[in-house]
Design a protein around this motif. Structure first.
Motif, PDB file in Angstrom:
ATOM      1  N   ASP A  28      31.343 -21.877  -8.889  1.00  0.00           N
ATOM      2  CA  ASP A  28      30.850 -20.526  -9.186  1.00  0.00           C
ATOM      3  C   ASP A  28      29.395 -20.531  -9.641  1.00  0.00           C
ATOM      4  OD1 ASP A  28      33.402 -19.698  -8.489  1.00  0.00           O
ATOM      5  OD2 ASP A  28      34.148 -20.037 -10.521  1.00  0.00           O
ATOM      6  N   PRO A  53      23.449 -22.593  -3.310  1.00  0.00           N
ATOM      7  CA  PRO A  53      24.590 -22.003  -2.614  1.00  0.00           C
ATOM      8  C   PRO A  53      24.474 -20.486  -2.705  1.00  0.00           C
ATOM      9  CG  PRO A  53      25.288 -23.402  -4.458  1.00  0.00           C
ATOM     10  CD  PRO A  53      23.821 -23.304  -4.535  1.00  0.00           C
ATOM     11  N   SER A  54      24.792 -19.799  -1.661  1.00  0.00           N
ATOM     12  CA  SER A  54      24.676 -18.342  -1.668  1.00  0.00           C
ATOM     13  C   SER A  54      25.793 -17.760  -0.832  1.00  0.00           C
ATOM     14  CB  SER A  54      23.339 -17.936  -1.056  1.00  0.00           C
ATOM     15  OG  SER A  54      23.386 -18.208   0.330  1.00  0.00           O
ATOM     16  N   GLU A  58      27.395 -21.828   1.574  1.00  0.00           N
ATOM     17  CA  GLU A  58      28.121 -22.394   0.435  1.00  0.00           C
ATOM     18  C   GLU A  58      28.087 -23.917   0.433  1.00  0.00           C
ATOM     19  OE1 GLU A  58      31.811 -20.080  -0.804  1.00  0.00           O
ATOM     20  OE2 GLU A  58      31.577 -19.557   1.300  1.00  0.00           O
ATOM     21  N   LYS A  60      29.674 -25.946   2.303  1.00  0.00           N
ATOM     22  CA  LYS A  60      30.964 -26.600   2.550  1.00  0.00           C
ATOM     23  C   LYS A  60      30.904 -27.477   3.800  1.00  0.00           C
ATOM     24  CE  LYS A  60      33.996 -23.068   0.654  1.00  0.00           C
ATOM     25  NZ  LYS A  60      34.364 -21.720   1.089  1.00  0.00           N
TER      26      LYS A  60
END
Ligand code: BES
Ligand code: MG
Ligand code: ZN
Length: 468
Positions: A28, A53-54, A58, A60
């Motif tokens: 988060d 990260p936005s 992210e 991933k």
């Protein structure tokens, strides 16, 4: 395409696209993009450092992000997941994606090797990376209007200059393997009006000339008639081209009484119409690839020979098409195989096993210690395992297990299917020794294998890989 290794402490070369492993740590609000980019030029480094990260990225596994910098350079973030959990297959997939993206957008690409260490093995990373890059760049464009992609140069950068020699060796090895894979793909993609049995045989013999310690021989129609290869000849009966059995032998520089001899056998149907049991239009297109078994084992053979591995290897490729004219073999025909067994041909579309039957008998006469055949043999194998898996069957559990283990090590999906006496029984004919399709429904892949097994002599360990 140029793939080069650069071991300078700082990458000074003028580059345009810098790609880096991106890992997200924390959750988060505390989520951070973690990047290893210490060796990039400062502007690129700063850009990497600003990455967060936005909602759009992210970080991933599988997520990629391209940042354009005012300097004209750009940073490419490769979401790869946790570093400790990096697997060779993830590396292959994400590098391939990166290269395909870059190939139409940048003249060059730099990537930092230490970002992508598999366990502690820098050499393996270099191998996997190079292999993946070259396979991702494969493009069958021979029949398209000329189009050149901008990507010309890839730099694999590392500051671990003490590994230079071993890394260069791995990169060269990977290039050899990937070149062979891409050659295999070229053969498979060539249409049947360009690649018939005669041209295929000529192309293979010409291609292997550059490799040392290999002898090449082609058995043609006359010789097949002399040797009584009635099954192979029956498949070829409706063809405009001669059947060809390409026989290659590689002998290593040192041979002792312990040197093992492996035979690689391939189904080389340059097109499979189904013959009089004609395939419907929904499944006939694509049958140019029915020589993929031959192309695959040829590529493997070429790499083994070029690397000078310490095994004797024979490569046997059965080439023809399965076509129709007034001479094409009719269903219900009974023919005699090279090993003397008679075969009732009840389905002319079960042609691969007929070709392999005679090639297998010929192969056993070469007295190999082990045999592997690869063949696009049955739709039943696809029905059983899907397109993602090849099926492996055979007469020797230990040999099968070795092949399964080596497939696992390369992340190749291979699954064992059983041959049992009921399947062997099902391939016996009322009018001849054998029939080329089963009497009862089901088990199509294994019954195809059970048929081929009748042509394996002296109980030589044999594995059949159905790659349909
Ligand atoms: N070449 C085909 C198998 C094939 C199917 C390869 C799909 C690639 C994709 C083979 O010669 C064939 O026609 N097999 C028949 C066997 C049947 C008649 C027993 C099949 O699978 O239908
Ligand atoms: Mg067929
Ligand atoms: Zn076929």
């Amino acid at each position: 395409m140029q793939i080069v290794l650069n071991t300078d402490k700082k990458l000074k070369v003028e580059m345009h696209l810098f790609a880096a492993y991106c890992e997200v740590t924390g959750k988060d609000k505390n989520a951070k993009v973690k990047l290893n980019n210490a060796h990039w030029p400062s502007e690129v480094k700063n850009a990497f450092n600003k990455a967060k990260p936005s909602a759009y990225f992210e970080g991933k596994k599988g997520e990629h992000f391209h940042l354009h910098l005012p300097s004209g350079e750009s940073a490419y973030l490769i979401g790869m997941g946790e570093k400790e959990k990096l697997t060779a297959e993830t590396l292959r997939k994400e590098i391939a994606k990166t290269i395909r993206y870059a190939s139409s957008r940048s003249a060059d690409l730099a990537i930092h090797l230490e970002d992508f260490i598999l366990g502690k093995n820098l050499e393996k990373s270099a191998f996997v990376m190079t292999e993946s890059m070259m396979m991702a760049l494969y493009d069958f464009s021979k029949f398209k209007a000329a189009k050149t992609l901008p990507l010309k140069k890839i730099i694999i950068h590392t500051t671990k200059s003490e590994y230079k020699t071993s890394l260069l060796k791995e990169i060269e090895k990977a290039k050899l393997v990937a070149d062979a894979v891409n050659l295999c793909r070229d053969f498979v993609n060539l249409p049947p009006n360009e690649l018939n049995s005669e041209k295929f045989a000529k192309a293979v013999v010409k291609d292997i000339k550059a490799v040392k310690r290999v002898k090449a021989k082609v058995v043609g129609k006359r010789e097949m008639e002399k040797q009584g290869m009635g099954c192979f000849l029956a498949v070829n009966a409706g063809s405009a081209y001669e059947p060809q059995l390409v026989h290659l032998t590689y002998t290593p520089s040192k041979v002792t009484s312990k040197t093992k001899h492996v035979a690689l056998v391939g189904k080389g149907l340059t097109f499979d119409t189904g013959g009089y049991c004609l395939k419907p239009s929904t499944s006939i297109a694509g049958m140019k690839g029915d020589m993929a078994g031959a192309a695959t084992v040829y590529a493997a053979f070429k790499v083994i020979a070029a690397m000078g591995l310490p095994y004797k290897v024979s490569c046997l490729l059965g080439m023809t098409d399965n076509a129709i004219n007034s001479k094409a073999v009719m269903p219900d025909s009974i023919v005699k195989a090279r090993n003397g067994k008679t075969v009732e041909i009840l389905n002319t579309d079960a042609e691969g096993r007929l070709v392999l039957a005679d090639v297998m008998d010929y192969t056993c006469d070469q007295k190999p210690d082990f045999i592997i055949d690869a063949a696009t043999l049955t739709g039943a194998c696809v029905a059983a395992l899907g397109f993602e898996f090849s099926g492996i069957m055979g007469n020797n559990k230990v040999w099968n297990a070795k092949i399964l283990e080596s497939a696992r090590a390369q992340d190749e999906r291979l699954w064992e299917l059983p041959i049992v006496d009921e399947f062997r029984e099902d391939m016996k004919s009322n009018c001849a020794d054998l029939r080329n399709i089963g009497k009862n429904l089901g088990g199509g892949a294994q019954k195809g294998a059970a048929f081929i097994e009748y042509f394996v002599k002296n109980n030589i360990p044999w594995a059949h890989i159905d790659i349909a």
